[in-house]
Design a protein around this motif. Structure first.
Motif, short mmCIF file in Angstrom:
data_model
loop_
_atom_site.label_atom_id
_atom_site.label_comp_id
_atom_site.label_asym_id
_atom_site.label_seq_id
_atom_site.Cartn_x
_atom_site.Cartn_y
_atom_site.Cartn_z
N ALA A 116 -0.63 -42.73 -28.11
CA ALA A 116 -0.80 -43.51 -26.88
C ALA A 116 0.42 -43.27 -26.00
CB ALA A 116 -0.93 -44.98 -27.21
N ASP A 151 0.44 -31.38 -17.78
CA ASP A 151 -0.83 -31.23 -18.49
C ASP A 151 -0.63 -30.87 -19.95
OD1 ASP A 151 -2.18 -31.81 -16.16
OD2 ASP A 151 -2.32 -29.70 -15.57
N ASP A 170 -2.83 -36.35 -26.48
CA ASP A 170 -4.24 -36.59 -26.80
C ASP A 170 -4.65 -35.94 -28.11
OD1 ASP A 170 -4.73 -38.17 -24.60
OD2 ASP A 170 -5.37 -36.49 -23.33
N ALA A 171 -4.17 -34.73 -28.36
CA ALA A 171 -4.54 -34.01 -29.58
C ALA A 171 -3.99 -34.68 -30.83
CB ALA A 171 -4.05 -32.57 -29.50
N VAL A 229 0.35 -34.08 -21.80
CA VAL A 229 -0.80 -34.98 -21.95
C VAL A 229 -1.75 -34.45 -23.01
CG1 VAL A 229 -2.84 -35.89 -20.76
CG2 VAL A 229 -0.61 -35.93 -19.63
N ARG A 230 -2.00 -33.13 -23.01
CA ARG A 230 -2.88 -32.54 -24.03
C ARG A 230 -2.30 -32.71 -25.43
NH1 ARG A 230 -3.09 -27.01 -22.57
NH2 ARG A 230 -2.61 -27.43 -20.41
N GLY A 239 -3.28 -37.99 -31.01
CA GLY A 239 -3.62 -39.41 -31.02
C GLY A 239 -2.45 -40.33 -30.68
#
Length: 102
Positions: A72, A60, A67-68, A63-64, A70
């Motif tokens: 891919a 997690d 995502d934070a 993944v965070r 940007g």
């Protein structure tokens, strides 16, 4: 730029899973490696794929982070390990298929 998030397998030189518990975010190479004309070493102009490797304690967190920022990413879950439960006494069992000898 695409990144991979995965949990590495254990090192062949160790019996435990010390550094294999962490998750790794690693960038895919965007440029192919080619031999250097002078020295013959393999070189690439992409430093992110060969030099940047981020480790996280959990999936997690990785993944965070992606995502934070940007990024891919492709998430690769580890395959379940098949445990073979053995006992030392099974070597000397009466119903053993192949007799035990020295």
């Amino acid at each position: 730029m695409l990144a991979r998030i995965y949990r590495p397998s254990k090192n062949a030189m160790q019996s435990g899973r010390a550094k294999a518990a962490n998750w790794v975010l690693e960038f895919e190479p965007s440029d192919a490696r080619r031999p250097d004309p002078l020295m013959g070493w393999t070189v690439t102009s992409d430093t992110e794929s060969s030099q940047v490797k981020l480790t996280f304690e959990t999936k997690d967190e990785a993944v965070r982070y992606a995502d934070a920022h940007g990024i891919a990413f492709q998430l690769i879950d580890p395959a379940p390990t098949k445990r073979i439960i053995k006992a030392y006494a099974d070597n000397f069992a009466f119903g053993r298929r192949i007799p035990w000898t020295h």
